[in-house]
Design a protein around this motif. Structure first.
Motif, PDB file in Angstrom:
ATOM      1  N   ILE A 116     -11.151  68.549  31.440  1.00  0.00           N
ATOM      2  CA  ILE A 116      -9.684  68.465  30.647  1.00  0.00           C
ATOM      3  C   ILE A 116      -9.809  68.218  29.256  1.00  0.00           C
ATOM      4  N   ALA A 117      -9.285  68.939  28.327  1.00  0.00           N
ATOM      5  CA  ALA A 117      -9.066  68.670  27.054  1.00  0.00           C
ATOM      6  C   ALA A 117      -7.740  68.816  26.432  1.00  0.00           C
ATOM      7  N   VAL A 118      -7.292  67.475  26.027  1.00  0.00           N
ATOM      8  CA  VAL A 118      -5.989  67.337  25.767  1.00  0.00           C
ATOM      9  C   VAL A 118      -5.859  66.371  24.413  1.00  0.00           C
ATOM     10  N   THR A 119      -4.814  66.122  23.794  1.00  0.00           N
ATOM     11  CA  THR A 119      -4.472  65.132  22.727  1.00  0.00           C
ATOM     12  C   THR A 119      -4.987  64.078  22.781  1.00  0.00           C
ATOM     13  N   GLY A 120      -4.174  63.209  24.227  1.00  0.00           N
ATOM     14  CA  GLY A 120      -4.484  61.914  24.513  1.00  0.00           C
ATOM     15  C   GLY A 120      -4.459  61.776  25.926  1.00  0.00           C
ATOM     16  N   ALA A 121      -5.340  60.574  26.304  1.00  0.00           N
ATOM     17  CA  ALA A 121      -5.360  60.074  27.655  1.00  0.00           C
ATOM     18  C   ALA A 121      -5.322  58.560  27.749  1.00  0.00           C
ATOM     19  N   SER A 122      -5.067  57.834  28.707  1.00  0.00           N
ATOM     20  CA  SER A 122      -5.320  56.680  29.008  1.00  0.00           C
ATOM     21  C   SER A 122      -6.456  56.208  29.396  1.00  0.00           C
ATOM     22  N   LYS A 123      -6.924  55.015  29.299  1.00  0.00           N
ATOM     23  CA  LYS A 123      -8.478  54.751  29.669  1.00  0.00           C
ATOM     24  C   LYS A 123      -8.479  54.998  31.016  1.00  0.00           C
ATOM     25  N   ALA A 124      -7.730  54.573  31.721  1.00  0.00           N
ATOM     26  CA  ALA A 124      -7.712  54.807  33.466  1.00  0.00           C
ATOM     27  C   ALA A 124      -7.828  56.155  33.757  1.00  0.00           C
ATOM     28  N   ALA A 125      -7.077  57.027  32.944  1.00  0.00           N
ATOM     29  CA  ALA A 125      -7.168  58.277  33.486  1.00  0.00           C
ATOM     30  C   ALA A 125      -8.627  58.984  33.007  1.00  0.00           C
ATOM     31  N   VAL A 126      -9.117  58.208  32.009  1.00  0.00           N
ATOM     32  CA  VAL A 126     -10.497  58.844  31.534  1.00  0.00           C
ATOM     33  C   VAL A 126     -11.513  58.364  32.862  1.00  0.00           C
ATOM     34  N   GLU A 127     -11.307  57.456  32.947  1.00  0.00           N
ATOM     35  CA  GLU A 127     -12.281  56.783  34.147  1.00  0.00           C
ATOM     36  C   GLU A 127     -12.103  57.388  35.480  1.00  0.00           C
ATOM     37  N   ALA A 128     -10.734  57.819  35.991  1.00  0.00           N
ATOM     38  CA  ALA A 128     -10.499  58.347  37.267  1.00  0.00           C
ATOM     39  C   ALA A 128     -11.137  59.784  37.213  1.00  0.00           C
ATOM     40  N   VAL A 129     -11.046  60.323  35.959  1.00  0.00           N
ATOM     41  CA  VAL A 129     -11.802  61.843  36.100  1.00  0.00           C
ATOM     42  C   VAL A 129     -13.356  61.897  35.993  1.00  0.00           C
ATOM     43  N   ALA A 130     -13.680  60.897  35.460  1.00  0.00           N
ATOM     44  CA  ALA A 130     -15.104  60.754  35.032  1.00  0.00           C
ATOM     45  C   ALA A 130     -15.614  60.441  36.797  1.00  0.00           C
ATOM     46  N   LYS A 131     -14.969  59.534  37.469  1.00  0.00           N
ATOM     47  CA  LYS A 131     -15.373  58.984  38.820  1.00  0.00           C
ATOM     48  C   LYS A 131     -15.392  60.455  39.763  1.00  0.00           C
ATOM     49  N   ALA A 132     -14.422  61.217  39.223  1.00  0.00           N
ATOM     50  CA  ALA A 132     -14.268  62.542  40.429  1.00  0.00           C
ATOM     51  C   ALA A 132     -15.266  63.482  40.004  1.00  0.00           C
ATOM     52  N   GLY A 133     -16.179  63.175  38.903  1.00  0.00           N
ATOM     53  CA  GLY A 133     -17.306  63.989  38.513  1.00  0.00           C
ATOM     54  C   GLY A 133     -16.820  65.190  37.196  1.00  0.00           C
ATOM     55  N   GLY A 134     -15.550  64.922  36.493  1.00  0.00           N
ATOM     56  CA  GLY A 134     -15.172  65.631  35.695  1.00  0.00           C
ATOM     57  C   GLY A 134     -15.421  65.013  34.309  1.00  0.00           C
ATOM     58  N   THR A 135     -14.683  65.720  33.349  1.00  0.00           N
ATOM     59  CA  THR A 135     -14.641  65.086  31.923  1.00  0.00           C
ATOM     60  C   THR A 135     -13.271  65.317  31.529  1.00  0.00           C
ATOM     61  N   LEU A 136     -12.921  64.265  30.767  1.00  0.00           N
ATOM     62  CA  LEU A 136     -11.534  64.241  30.169  1.00  0.00           C
ATOM     63  C   LEU A 136     -11.844  63.799  28.806  1.00  0.00           C
ATOM     64  N   THR A 137     -11.636  64.714  27.691  1.00  0.00           N
ATOM     65  CA  THR A 137     -11.730  64.465  26.103  1.00  0.00           C
ATOM     66  C   THR A 137     -10.330  64.602  25.617  1.00  0.00           C
ATOM     67  N   ALA A 138     -10.025  63.189  24.767  1.00  0.00           N
ATOM     68  CA  ALA A 138      -8.824  63.099  24.120  1.00  0.00           C
ATOM     69  C   ALA A 138      -9.182  63.260  22.724  1.00  0.00           C
ATOM     70  N   ALA A 139      -8.706  64.344  21.846  1.00  0.00           N
ATOM     71  CA  ALA A 139      -8.833  64.872  20.809  1.00  0.00           C
ATOM     72  C   ALA A 139      -8.436  63.663  19.655  1.00  0.00           C
ATOM     73  N   ASN A 140      -7.241  62.902  20.277  1.00  0.00           N
ATOM     74  CA  ASN A 140      -6.562  61.944  19.279  1.00  0.00           C
ATOM     75  C   ASN A 140      -7.060  60.516  19.606  1.00  0.00           C
ATOM     76  N   ALA A 141      -7.717  59.790  18.956  1.00  0.00           N
ATOM     77  CA  ALA A 141      -8.238  58.498  19.346  1.00  0.00           C
ATOM     78  C   ALA A 141      -7.150  57.575  19.438  1.00  0.00           C
ATOM     79  N   ALA A 142      -6.165  57.647  18.495  1.00  0.00           N
ATOM     80  CA  ALA A 142      -4.861  56.801  18.494  1.00  0.00           C
ATOM     81  C   ALA A 142      -4.202  56.898  19.915  1.00  0.00           C
ATOM     82  N   ALA A 143      -4.184  58.245  20.390  1.00  0.00           N
ATOM     83  CA  ALA A 143      -3.482  58.403  21.498  1.00  0.00           C
ATOM     84  C   ALA A 143      -4.113  57.883  22.835  1.00  0.00           C
ATOM     85  N   ALA A 144      -5.418  57.677  22.650  1.00  0.00           N
ATOM     86  CA  ALA A 144      -6.261  57.240  23.970  1.00  0.00           C
ATOM     87  C   ALA A 144      -5.981  55.689  24.055  1.00  0.00           C
ATOM     88  N   GLU A 145      -5.243  55.040  23.177  1.00  0.00           N
ATOM     89  CA  GLU A 145      -4.833  53.500  23.571  1.00  0.00           C
ATOM     90  C   GLU A 145      -3.647  53.283  23.595  1.00  0.00           C
TER      91      GLU A 145
END
Length: 156
Positions: free
Chosen positions: A127-156
């Motif tokens: 998944i490639a989007v503008t922003g993501a919560s930390k929990a969402a990034v961890e959940a996708v990584a746990k499922a074996g995928g990757t979640l990249t957030a383009a905007n670092a400010a939106a990730a927090e």
């Protein structure tokens, strides 16, 4: 009983009072509004007026601030992404903001799409989007995928 015999129950419907239609109606002349004054005239609204005293809404302090140039993100939950993948509306291999709009999961991108961790994801998704919560990034990584957030400010 026939169709033409159908009637409302007595008292179920009441005729509306037509005011200002002559003295015989009982609501003639002034139409129940009394004599003269602001309230007897049409098109008058005096909500919030307290007779020259400072109104309550003006006595209370102003609070808060709405940033005029704030970012507005379209929010997507992981559970919905999984549901769309299962339905075949999304390809788990590469999920972008445009593909989310095309699938109908997001109506419009606004200032970007932000992924939140509500629900579960089991698919190995990229998944490639503008922003993501930390929990969402961890959940996708746990499922074996990757979640990249383009905007670092939106990730927090």
């Amino acid at each position: 009983m026939k169709l033409h015999e159908l009637r409302d129950n007595p008292g179920a419907s009441k005729k509306r009072t037509r005011v200002g239609r002559g003295p015989g109606s009982g609501k003639g002349k002034m139409g129940g509004r009394g004599i003269k004054g602001q309230k007897s005239r049409s098109g008058v609204s005096i909500n919030g007026y307290e007779g020259g005293q400072m109104p309550l809404y003006q006595r209370l302090p102003k609070r808060g601030f709405n940033k005029p140039n704030r970012k507005e993100y379209a929010v997507v939950n992981l559970g919905l992404i999984q549901k769309f993948i299962d339905a075949g509306k999304l390809d788990a291999g590469s999920i972008t903001e445009d593909s989310l709009v095309a699938s109908g999961l997001v109506r419009r991108k606004l200032d970007g799409v932000r992924v939140l961790a509500k629900g579960e994801i089991t698919a190995k998704a990229t998944i490639a989007v503008t922003g993501a919560s930390k929990a969402a990034v961890e959940a996708v990584a746990k499922a074996g995928g990757t979640l990249t957030a383009a905007n670092a400010a939106a990730a927090e």
